[in-house]
Design an enzyme around this catalytic site. Structure first.
Site, PDB file in Angstrom:
ATOM      1  CD  GLU A 184      93.103  20.400  33.608  1.00 19.63           C
ATOM      2  OE1 GLU A 184      94.265  20.827  33.744  1.00 19.63           O
ATOM      3  OE2 GLU A 184      92.105  20.934  34.127  1.00 19.63           O
ATOM      4  CD  GLU A 194      94.535  20.815  41.263  1.00 16.05           C
ATOM      5  OE1 GLU A 194      94.712  20.816  42.492  1.00 16.05           O
ATOM      6  OE2 GLU A 194      94.044  21.764  40.638  1.00 16.05           O
ATOM      7  NE  ARG A 195      92.348  19.754  37.032  1.00 15.00           N
ATOM      8  CZ  ARG A 195      91.025  19.759  37.135  1.00 15.00           C
ATOM      9  NH1 ARG A 195      90.317  18.661  36.882  1.00 15.00           N
ATOM     10  NH2 ARG A 195      90.394  20.839  37.510  1.00 15.00           N
ATOM     11  CD  GLU A 205      92.121  28.038  38.517  1.00 15.79           C
ATOM     12  OE1 GLU A 205      92.898  27.225  39.027  1.00 15.79           O
ATOM     13  OE2 GLU A 205      91.566  27.864  37.420  1.00 15.79           O
ATOM     14  CD  GLU A 262      93.021  21.330  16.028  1.00 13.69           C
ATOM     15  OE1 GLU A 262      94.007  20.820  15.472  1.00 13.69           O
ATOM     16  OE2 GLU A 262      92.857  22.556  16.143  1.00 13.69           O
ATOM     17  NE  ARG A 303      90.229  31.124  32.065  1.00 14.61           N
ATOM     18  CZ  ARG A 303      90.039  29.915  32.536  1.00 14.61           C
ATOM     19  NH1 ARG A 303      88.816  29.529  32.874  1.00 14.61           N
ATOM     20  NH2 ARG A 303      91.037  29.068  32.696  1.00 14.61           N
ATOM     21  CG  ASP A 361      93.404  25.850  32.155  1.00 18.56           C
ATOM     22  OD1 ASP A 361      94.611  25.566  32.207  1.00 18.56           O
ATOM     23  OD2 ASP A 361      92.585  25.528  33.037  1.00 18.56           O
TER      24      ASP A 361
END
Ligand code: GCU
Length: 674
Positions: free
Chosen positions: A389, A156-157, A282, A507, A332, A361
């Protein structure tokens, strides 16, 4: 170049400038311990093997000895620390320069191993070994890698091939296992979680007989390098293994099941360190289903593993992922804090809360998670992500250590002094011993481990920083470059430039001013300004034709008030809020003047064009290294830089065009907008 050996690719007979000058360091290893005799454990053996591998076998002429001394409580040394020095009082006969003996002293084998890697590093960096005197302790107790590897071999990722821990629902133990453990030990990692936090059906079986044998083998290989094996756990295992009808943490049957199961697991894999758990997040199961708290869930497991010295690492990445984008009150960013702050002090002391660096995240820029400085009676681990990610997926260069250093140095004001994140997770602030740092790993079975050759700087860097949190990102980068590519100055200067410009560049050409996201949903690569704007994930930018940003001030979601003063007031006031986080905390008009003096809209245009220019410059400088690096490395990096340049341009044009169309405001410099 032997890629599998990465930054540890050395041949016997190591010589640096100083070593050559002094006559080669030849090796005669002497091992002493307090209770002399049976000291040899696997870790010591690996330390000796490394030293022999680096400095060559014992020879007759010009021998300089390396003495390994392990004894209880040597002066000034505690767990995993080492004292590496040249002892001149014992001169080597036959050595003209009257050089002394190198001593590595420690109270445990890990200390000896880390000291051995330090000596090798010093020599390979070209530093003088004369008069060496280094006394070091790891800066935090737990220095962890978290792999998100699945039993089918996918990751995953993952952006560098498949898993080297699993394939076809089997645990793999092979040469790569020890090659990996060796690399990790050399940077001070002492704990590794091998499977994904999202534990699927097949991985639930890791705590059953089916996988004990290879897991035990793996844990022994790890142990030889001072590393404890950890597993991610399925909270609903008693249900999913079909043995019970509930996973209620207060149900005696459930508690009994876990105790029994842990007795079996630790009986079979005695070296196991414990478990990492993603619960009620999740879609993962957790104690909420039974109206219980995270503390109820974590403590039940902690009791079950306590007899074996096990740890339960419980993640705080808990939020509502079924949000309505129309709802502006639910935030969130608040959720980790709101879910856990009330439980401060309620966890057993073998429970550690693992907290992501920011409240969302792993975006390219986020404020520090407010649980750091919020919690005062709970063990804490800082979780960062070196799997890129959201930072270019190892196709873009993005050296993340400058970000990690900033996070570690963030002042929480939880105490008058010793209040930084670094001091909290090192255990100093609250006198804790179960805390540290974890990274979501960026490795796979690609021959160079990390896909992008330069992404290995994040792998190396994370370990080094967790061991020595006082190091700067620049120092770490230099180490990695020298150890990986040798002492060519042009190579060092160029790669250092690439690494140090890469996070600022990324960025600049992606989402502006702390707003985050703006990526393609699900796979999170490439620009999509509104990709997450009308989704259920709680990740919005709220742009209209007048302004952009999320109002998290006291008048908005109140998130700014989760920090201690003076941070709360600083973030709450758009006049004082640091520019780079302005849109994370506030909804502002495009014409708002930043502290830099530029309007938001002009800042967006300028930074996006600058970001692309920076990548252009990176590529131009790197091209000049042709012939100075192994061909395959050069070609791979050039290929990825070309892609990055094109992709940065795509980001720039999409973002700038989006805001130009939304606002109708032209670029002061009249550059091309679409
Ligand atoms: C992110 C990531 C997921 C991961 C999750 C986590 O949301 O996209 O793949 O499972 O973080 O940290 O648990």
């Amino acid at each position: 170049m032997n890629y599998e050996r990465a930054w540890l690719d050395y041949e016997a007979g190591l010589s640096g400038p100083d070593v050559e000058k002094d006559g080669a360091v030849q090796l005669e290893i002497e091992i002493k311990t307090e209770a002399d005799g049976g000291i040899q454990d696997a870790v010591m053996e690996n330390a000796v093997r490394e030293l022999r591998g680096a400095f060559g076998p014992k020879e007759q002429d010009g021998i300089r000895k390396i003495r390994l001394v392990k004894r209880q409580a040597p002066a000034g040394l505690s767990a995993e620390g080492y004292h590496l020095y040249e002892d001149k009082t014992v001169s080597n006969a036959g050595n003209e320069q009257q050089d002394g003996v190198f001593v590595i002293e420690a109270s445990d084998s890990n200390g000896i191993l880390y000291g051995a890697f330090e000596l090798i590093r010093q020599a390979r960096m070209g530093n003088t070994l004369r008069g060496l005197d280094i006394l070091k302790h790891p800066g935090m107790p737990l220095r962890m890698m978290n792999h998100w590897d699945n039993m089918d071999g996918s990751i995953e990722r993952g952006y560098s091939g498949n898993s080297f821990f699993f394939a076809e629902e089997k645990v793999l133990v092979n040469d790569r296992t020890s090659a990996y453990a060796r690399l990790m030990a050399s940077i001070g990692i002492n704990a590794v979680v091998i499977n994904n936090v999202n534990v699927d059906k097949a991985a639930t079986l890791l705590i059953t007989q089916k996988h004990f044998e290879p897991l035990k083998k793996m844990s022994e290989i790890f142990a030889g390098y001072g590393i404890k094996l950890y597993l991610s756990l399925n909270y609903a295992a008693p249900l999913e293994l079909g043995e019970l009808e509930s996973a209620d943490p207060l149900d005696e049957k459930v508690r009994g099941w876990w105790k029994k199961q842990m007795e079996i697991v630790f009986g079979e894999i005695p070296g196991l360190g414990g478990f990492l758990i993603k619960a009620d997040s999740e879609g993962r199961p957790g104690p909420f289903t039974y109206g219980r708290t995270h503390a109820d869930g974590a403590n039940m497991l902690a009791e079950a593993v306590r007899p074996y010295g096990g740890l339960i690492i419980w993640r705080c990445f808990v939020y509502n992922c079924q949000q309505d984008w129309r709802d502006r009150k639910t935030d969130r960013a608040r959720s980790g804090y709101d879910n856990f702050i009330g439980l401060d002090g309620a966890f057993l002391d073998n429970v550690i809360l693992q907290i992501k660096n920011g409240p969302m995240d792993f975006q390219v820029r986020e404020p520090v998670h407010p649980l750091f400085g919020g919690l005062t009676q709970t063990n804490q681990i800082l979780e960062v992500q070196i799997a890129q990610e959201y930072t270019g997926q190892q196709r873009h260069v993005c050296y993340l250590l400058p970000m990690f250093c900033e996070i570690l140095n963030f002042m929480t004001y939880v105490k008058e002094d010793e209040d930084t994140v670094k001091e909290i997770v090192s255990g100093r602030t609250f006198g804790q011993k179960n805390c540290g740092m974890a990274a979501v790993a960026n490795t796979g079975n690609d021959e160079n481990w990390t896909g992008h050759d330069l992404a290995a700087a994040n792998l190396y860097g994370f370990g080094r920083l967790s061991f020595e949190p006082e190091l700067s990102a620049q120092e770490i980068a230099k180490e990695w470059i020298r150890l990986t590519y040798g002492l060519d100055e042009q190579v060092e200067e160029t790669i250092l430039f690439l690494l140090m410009s890469s996070w600022p560049a990324y960025e600049k050409y992606t989402s502006p001013l702390g707003i985050g996201w703006m990526v393609n949903p699900n796979y999170h690569y490439g620009p999509s300004v509104d990709g997450y704007e009308y989704s259920r994930w709680g990740t919005y930018h709220r742009a209209d034709h007048l302004g952009i940003g999320v109002d998290r001030s006291h008048a908005g979601t109140g998130y700014t008030q989760l920090y201690r003063e003076p941070n709360a007031s600083l973030y709450d006031d758009p006049e004082k809020c640091p520019d780079e986080l302005l849109l994370f905390f506030h909804h502002m008009p495009y014409t708002w003047k930043l502290r830099s003096g530029k309007t938001i809209i002009q800042h967006i245009y300028d930074t996006h064009f600058e970001g692309v220019e920076m990548v252009d410059e990176m590529e131009r400088r790197f091209a000049a290294l042709d012939g100075r690096l192994p061909d395959a490395v050069y070609a791979r990096i050039m290929g990825r830089l070309a892609h990055q340049k094109e992709h940065a341009r795509e980001w720039c044009d999409q973002i700038n065009t989006y805001f130009y169309r939304k606002t109708g405001i032209s670029d002061e410099k009249n550059r091309k907008l679409y």
